[in-house]
Motif scaffolding. Structure first.
Motif, short mmCIF file in Angstrom:
data_model
loop_
_atom_site.label_atom_id
_atom_site.label_comp_id
_atom_site.label_asym_id
_atom_site.label_seq_id
_atom_site.Cartn_x
_atom_site.Cartn_y
_atom_site.Cartn_z
N ILE A 15 0.90 -1.28 0.02
CA ILE A 15 0.05 0.14 -0.09
C ILE A 15 0.82 1.59 0.09
CG2 ILE A 15 -0.27 -0.05 2.57
CD1 ILE A 15 -2.85 0.95 -0.24
N THR A 16 1.92 1.17 0.64
CA THR A 16 2.84 2.23 0.44
C THR A 16 3.28 2.69 -0.87
OG1 THR A 16 3.84 1.66 2.84
CG2 THR A 16 4.99 3.16 1.25
N MET A 17 3.60 1.62 -1.72
CA MET A 17 3.80 1.70 -3.19
C MET A 17 2.73 2.30 -3.90
SD MET A 17 5.51 -1.96 -4.49
CE MET A 17 6.98 -2.64 -3.62
N VAL A 18 1.51 2.03 -3.56
CA VAL A 18 0.51 2.52 -4.39
C VAL A 18 0.17 3.96 -3.94
CG1 VAL A 18 -2.25 2.63 -4.56
CG2 VAL A 18 -0.58 0.37 -4.27
N VAL A 19 0.13 4.40 -2.44
CA VAL A 19 0.22 5.69 -2.03
C VAL A 19 1.31 6.62 -2.62
CG1 VAL A 19 0.15 7.25 0.07
CG2 VAL A 19 -1.06 5.05 0.01
N LEU A 20 2.58 6.27 -2.51
CA LEU A 20 3.61 6.85 -3.07
C LEU A 20 3.40 7.42 -4.53
CD1 LEU A 20 6.61 5.76 -1.22
CD2 LEU A 20 5.38 7.94 -0.71
N THR A 21 2.97 6.11 -5.31
CA THR A 21 2.69 6.52 -6.70
C THR A 21 1.63 7.62 -7.02
OG1 THR A 21 3.35 4.45 -7.27
CG2 THR A 21 1.99 5.53 -8.91
N HIS A 22 0.53 7.42 -6.06
CA HIS A 22 -0.62 8.44 -6.51
C HIS A 22 -0.31 10.00 -5.93
CE1 HIS A 22 -3.56 4.95 -7.02
NE2 HIS A 22 -2.78 5.03 -7.89
N LEU A 85 -18.86 -9.11 3.52
CA LEU A 85 -18.65 -8.56 4.86
C LEU A 85 -17.28 -7.77 4.94
CD1 LEU A 85 -20.35 -11.31 7.25
CD2 LEU A 85 -21.10 -8.71 6.64
N ARG A 86 -16.17 -8.57 4.21
CA ARG A 86 -15.11 -7.86 4.26
C ARG A 86 -14.86 -6.67 3.43
NH1 ARG A 86 -11.57 -5.26 5.44
NH2 ARG A 86 -9.22 -5.78 5.22
N LEU A 87 -15.35 -6.60 2.29
CA LEU A 87 -15.03 -5.50 1.17
C LEU A 87 -16.09 -4.76 1.02
CD1 LEU A 87 -14.19 -8.24 -1.73
CD2 LEU A 87 -12.56 -7.01 -0.20
N LEU A 88 -17.55 -5.03 1.32
CA LEU A 88 -18.50 -3.78 1.14
C LEU A 88 -18.53 -2.62 1.78
CD1 LEU A 88 -21.59 -5.55 -0.34
CD2 LEU A 88 -19.98 -3.78 -1.49
N PRO A 89 -18.34 -2.70 3.41
CA PRO A 89 -18.29 -1.54 4.22
C PRO A 89 -17.66 -0.30 3.85
CG PRO A 89 -18.58 -3.58 5.28
CD PRO A 89 -18.12 -3.91 4.16
N PRO A 90 -16.44 -0.49 3.80
CA PRO A 90 -15.67 0.78 3.09
C PRO A 90 -15.82 1.15 1.82
CG PRO A 90 -14.09 -1.12 4.11
CD PRO A 90 -15.33 -1.80 3.83
N LEU A 91 -16.42 0.27 0.88
CA LEU A 91 -16.56 0.59 -0.56
C LEU A 91 -18.08 1.20 -0.42
CD1 LEU A 91 -15.95 -2.38 -2.73
CD2 LEU A 91 -14.85 -0.08 -2.87
N LEU A 92 -18.95 1.23 0.45
CA LEU A 92 -20.08 1.81 0.65
C LEU A 92 -20.12 3.11 0.99
CD1 LEU A 92 -22.57 -0.88 1.69
CD2 LEU A 92 -22.60 0.06 -0.41
N ILE A 297 -4.75 -2.12 8.10
CA ILE A 297 -5.73 -1.03 7.58
C ILE A 297 -5.49 -0.70 5.81
CG2 ILE A 297 -5.54 -0.10 9.91
CD1 ILE A 297 -3.91 2.31 8.73
N SER A 298 -4.62 -1.86 5.58
CA SER A 298 -4.23 -1.41 4.17
C SER A 298 -5.46 -1.67 3.08
CB SER A 298 -3.09 -2.39 3.64
OG SER A 298 -3.75 -3.74 3.79
N TYR A 299 -6.59 -2.25 3.49
CA TYR A 299 -7.62 -2.23 2.45
C TYR A 299 -8.29 -0.85 2.50
CZ TYR A 299 -12.06 -3.41 0.46
OH TYR A 299 -13.34 -3.38 -0.40
N TYR A 302 -6.23 1.62 0.73
CA TYR A 302 -6.40 1.47 -0.80
C TYR A 302 -7.71 2.07 -1.25
CZ TYR A 302 -6.00 -0.23 -5.46
OH TYR A 302 -5.96 -0.58 -6.66
N VAL A 303 -8.62 1.84 -0.56
CA VAL A 303 -10.07 2.30 -0.90
C VAL A 303 -10.19 3.90 -0.78
CG1 VAL A 303 -12.79 2.43 -0.12
CG2 VAL A 303 -11.44 0.42 -0.49
N TYR A 304 -10.08 4.21 0.35
CA TYR A 304 -10.06 5.91 0.52
C TYR A 304 -8.97 6.55 -0.14
CZ TYR A 304 -13.38 3.78 4.14
OH TYR A 304 -13.90 3.04 4.63
#
Length: 368
Positions: A15-22, A85-92, A297-299, A302-304
């Motif tokens: 997730i550090t790679m992703v955040v630094l890229t963005h 249950l794992r994926l949807l709450p942050p996405l909503l 907290i990486s998921y 990534y979402v937010y």
């Protein structure tokens, strides 16, 4: 499935790679072709996504194999309930924020784009309606498409056939990375490539390649294939994995397109080694508490980060998307989401756990 030490640390690095890229880190590199085109691929956001992919393929496959081994079957209802249950709450929460900002004309996107993202189709979204604030959901789409298919494969195939299938799909992905840029079509006398319409390399094939490599490795580890067992007993295995991961540095030009899959092999073998060496020095380093927490907290990160960072620094216009508050909001919302949304919702997973048979009734077999 019991907690596997070290995997959260790898998620944190990813997730550090992703955040630094963005955040635009590539623009800070020296103006050198080798560094920008090769060295960068060791820490680019896409590389971070491929690490996530390999972890996902490895873990999801292991969960399914454990259930199949202990019960003789797989409960698809329970599997998909746990995934949602794992994926949807942050996405909503994420989509709600996107729609509200759209309503006040604070970000530019379309409801069609949100619709495609919500239904895990963003890896097929054309440039004409593509939104940088939803762009990161392409990888979630690839994973969800994998989830829709893979449980049925695990339920129906023997271990050797599963490994052959993962190898076949990985090979098709390899072909895809080479050929997809050359696929073209003609319209009104004009020749177009797939890449002129949308991000063609994000199609299920070839994008699923790293997931399938992780899945195949997981099958071989679970059933203790002889050559894998020998590989995992070598103390120097992590160094060989690092060598594979570093393939962008040395692959010749005609093989360079294959590096994501070469990296995925290195990552997947490293996952297997860490799983088999839970008290190693490397595993203990990856379990460093701050690193492990970021992995947990990486998921959410990534979402937010799609909302606050976007996927292109040129598009960040409103105050919450300006540095450094965009990074502060990304981390802050991810932490709050983890404790007050994700963890409470995950307590309901206990209602979707398949009961195991008595030990020995469907024990895993060993394959050489």
């Amino acid at each position: 499935m019991t907690y596997i030490r070290g995997f959260d640390g790898l998620r944190a690095i990813s997730i550090t790679m992703v955040v630094l890229t963005h955040l635009g880190a590539k623009a800070l590199l020296p103006d050198n072709d080798y560094i920008k085109n090769r060295v960068w691929e060791l820490c680019a956001g896409v590389t971070g996504v491929n690490v996530f992919f390999a972890i996902s393929g490895f873990l999801i496959t292991r969960i399914l194999l454990q259930e199949k081994s202990s019960t003789g079957s797989i409960s698809f209802k329970n599997f998909y309930a746990r995934r949602f249950l794992r994926l949807l709450p942050p996405l909503l929460l994420f989509y709600t924020a996107i729609v509200v900002l759209m309503k006040f004309d604070l970000i530019k996107t379309s409801l069609t784009s949100v619709f495609l993202s919500f239904f895990y189709l963003y890896n097929y979204t054309p440039y004409s309606i593509y939104s940088e604030f939803l762009g990161h959901t392409w990888s979630l789409a690839v994973e969800e498409q994998f989830y829709l298919l893979w449980p049925f494969v695990v339920a129906s195939l023997a271990p050797n056939r599963m490994v052959r299938l993962t190898a076949l799909i990985a090979f098709l992905s390899l072909l895809g990375f080479y050929l997809i840029a050359h696929v073209s079509y003609e319209h009104n006398g004009v020749v177009y490539t797939l890449n002129s319409w949308f991000y063609a390399h994000r199609l299920f094939i070839p994008a699923v390649g790293p997931i399938m490599i992780g899945a195949g490795c997981s099958v071989m580890v679970f059933y203790q294939f002889r050559f894998v067992k020998k590989w995992l007993s070598l103390a120097g295995t992590p160094w060989y994995c690092l060598l594979l991961f570093a393939s962008p540095l040395y692959l010749p030009g005609f093989l360079f397109a294959a590096f994501p899959l070469v990296q995925a092999v290195g990552i997947s073998l490293l996952l297997a080694w860490i799983f088999n060496n839970q008290q190693s020095t490397l595993t203990n380093v990856l379990e460093w508490k701050p690193l492990s927490f970021v992995g947990k907290i990486s998921y959410g990160l990534y979402v937010y980060q799609g909302l606050f960072l976007g996927t292109s620094i040129e598009g960040n216009s409103i105050w919450i998307q300006q540095f450094p508050q965009n990074l502060i909001f990304t981390v802050g919302v991810a932490v709050l989401s983890f404790y007050f949304l994700e963890k409470p919702v995950l307590k309901f997973k206990k209602y979707f756990v398949t009961r195991q048979q008595p030990a020995g009734t469907a024990a895993a077999k060993k394959f050489s």
